[in-house]
Scaffold this active site. Sequence first.
Site, PDB file in Angstrom:
ATOM      1  N   SER A  75       0.847  -1.189   0.000  1.00 31.36           N
ATOM      2  CA  SER A  75       0.000   0.000   0.000  1.00 31.36           C
ATOM      3  C   SER A  75       0.886   1.244   0.000  1.00 31.36           C
ATOM      4  O   SER A  75       1.676   1.430  -0.922  1.00 31.36           O
ATOM      5  CB  SER A  75      -0.959  -0.044   1.191  1.00 31.36           C
ATOM      6  OG  SER A  75      -2.010   0.883   1.021  1.00 31.36           O
ATOM      7  N   ASP A 126      -9.634  -3.872  -5.566  1.00 31.47           N
ATOM      8  CA  ASP A 126      -9.114  -2.964  -4.547  1.00 31.47           C
ATOM      9  C   ASP A 126      -9.709  -1.573  -4.762  1.00 31.47           C
ATOM     10  O   ASP A 126      -9.608  -1.003  -5.847  1.00 31.47           O
ATOM     11  CB  ASP A 126      -7.589  -2.914  -4.633  1.00 31.47           C
ATOM     12  CG  ASP A 126      -6.936  -2.226  -3.444  1.00 31.47           C
ATOM     13  OD1 ASP A 126      -7.641  -1.500  -2.716  1.00 31.47           O
ATOM     14  OD2 ASP A 126      -5.732  -2.422  -3.245  1.00 31.47           O
ATOM     15  N   HIS A 170      -8.338  -4.886  -1.267  1.00 33.97           N
ATOM     16  CA  HIS A 170      -7.075  -4.336  -0.771  1.00 33.97           C
ATOM     17  C   HIS A 170      -6.343  -5.308   0.146  1.00 33.97           C
ATOM     18  O   HIS A 170      -5.122  -5.341   0.173  1.00 33.97           O
ATOM     19  CB  HIS A 170      -7.355  -3.027  -0.017  1.00 33.97           C
ATOM     20  CG  HIS A 170      -6.135  -2.230   0.288  1.00 33.97           C
ATOM     21  ND1 HIS A 170      -5.362  -1.645  -0.692  1.00 33.97           N
ATOM     22  CD2 HIS A 170      -5.543  -1.909   1.466  1.00 33.97           C
ATOM     23  CE1 HIS A 170      -4.361  -0.993  -0.135  1.00 33.97           C
ATOM     24  NE2 HIS A 170      -4.433  -1.138   1.171  1.00 33.97           N
TER      25      HIS A 170
END
Length: 723
Positions: A570, A656, A691
């Site tokens: 991320s 995501d 995600h």
Amino acid sequence: MSPEATPDVVPHPPVADRRPTTREIHGETRTDDYEWLREKDSEDVVAHLEAENAYTEARTAHLADLRAAIFDEIKARTLETDLSVPTRNRGYWYYGRSFEGKEYGVSCRVPVSDPDDWTPPQPAQDCAPDEPALPGEELLLDLNALAEGHEFFSLGGSAVSPDGHLLAYSTDVVGDERYTVRVLDLRTRELLGDEITGVLGGATWDRDGGELYYTTTDEAWRADKIWRHRLGTPQTDDELVFHETDERFWVGTGRTRSDRFLMVASGSKTTSEYHFLDAEAPEKGLQVFAPRVEGLEYNLDHAVLGGQDRFLVLHNHTGDDFELATAPCATTAPDAWLPLIAHDSAVRLEDVDAFAGHLVVHQRSQGLTQLRVLELGDDPAAPVTDDYLVEFDEEVYTVGSGGNPGFHQPTVRLGYTSMAIPSSVYDYDVRTRELTLLRRTPVLGGYDPADYEEHRLWAPTEDGEQVPISIVCRRGARADGPIPVLLYGYGAYEASIDPYFSVARLSLLDRGAGFAIAHVRGGGEMGRRWYDGGKMLNKQNTFSDFIACARHLVDTGWTTPERLVAEGASAGGLLMGAVANQAPQLFGGIVAGVPFVDALTTMLDASLPLTVTEYDEWGNPEDDPTVYATMRGYAPYENVIATDYPPILAETSLNDTRVLYVEPAKWVAKLRATAVGRRDVLLRTEMSAGHGGVSGRYKSWHDRAFSLAWILDRMGLADPAAD
């Protein structure tokens, strides 16, 4: 197989078409050859992602046996049929169970038999799935049944009504974090007719158990509305309780542990505002505690101090590292908040839990987490009778409290771990000050923490900082010289990546590698200044710190560049992309998970999910030329150059909603077209996940085994002969 070796037949990598788009911004023309990959529903895009997956599978086919071995090692070390330590709440002990062969767990409860006994019951560890672990066991939710027929499944949250009869739970079967709330009658095992869709996370009961509060998002994926749902009515009749119209702010709701107040929290990255609903005076409606002031952050909770109802205010009004204060249960200006724990620049106060007889403060100092207990008395003028830390002996560890729902409970449930000590559950009895180990997560196969060594290192930076590094390896692993090391980093949102234990990581350590965490600026490990030093216009410090940590590990003989692999996900994936551009020679491989590598494009588009709420973290490059120039200078996608990059594995998920798949897809395409030398870049896309990646424990083990096998290959440890 050595890091330089490749399979006998090397397939050709997919080549993304160049379809240039241009945009004028701050006097500069930006040309993007791969923005067309953003069209998620395009047949060309899907075909390209599937071709990338096929290429990645072909390039890693030689690691299939190693992946299988790592999966088997994780499975063999995990007690698959297991139970959590029961947690007491409203007359019941709640616990979770898992079973061999099942992807998901089940939740259960039993009635409390002795109201005065806070010692958790000991469930039977060896009972069959169809047998109760404790007498009187009641099944609440079987997640395996809920997940049946779905490729992806996630439980957003679950909450039992105050009377114990109803269970509200939320599920996501796509991976986009839009949950559906349903209500189960635990007496009849029948679902009520209520169904609430489009919810972010779970739902909160009101004190009477007839209503649910929940949060929804706007089109930019910002949590902006709080709703009230009365049981037995359609969602279309739900009442809008609060609407946050400032696009930088998001909202959430919950009840205080005392059950008296419903809190609605509204906040940006730099500013907070709380509204409260008093269950003893509901006719007053939502009241604001302290109106938002730019830069003022605070958390609010309810406590009884010296026999008086007070709000606890954890705030930065008097200093960046926060102060704990008290205030009346009414609208109160910051200048009227009375300090309970004064601001101390050496101690970052992070949270406080209020109980009837004590407070538990979460804080950190010198990069380590701490729990502080304030015992309470009856004197309104001096309500705190003692103030002390719960002490631990290890050099590197992480401690926190959790599973403490009861306002009147005399014990505090603690979680404790290190990189060598598995997750451990303790009860701390405030009355006797005794710390009792209730459970340490079993690691099968004869695991002994003493076989591993942990250290805290400090890496010097060019601007005079010392960056903490937590590192673990098998004891004596460095006796013959440098070892391979996996260096992990994040460095954003004031999130602290504290030392933690991982069963999967043992597959690295037991092959002779080390694992390290670089606690770089942008995180919160060293207080608020550490965060401020790695955000906005200071973002380069995050990357420089990570590079400094890598160099320190090399310079002090821990490892060599050829056997040092970097990993981040991320915002940590942004870190990976930046260090790949800035110091490619320092790493033998880089793993970037759901990486925020096209940060400038994302932050230039206010219509994308979460962009506006991120302005306080990264800046607004569309309006501010200085921010634009800063991001233009570090954004990984913008700065790909013709150099020999280390091998890179980029991993993402099609659904995501936080970091869109298109960012790593574009990055990989540009790396392939621009890099020179090895150009060993792989893209792996989960086509049915979000995600957090795949769902289900076995799927997640396979997923991690894939990454670890690739990492071991880069380290030169993939060949069994290298063990």
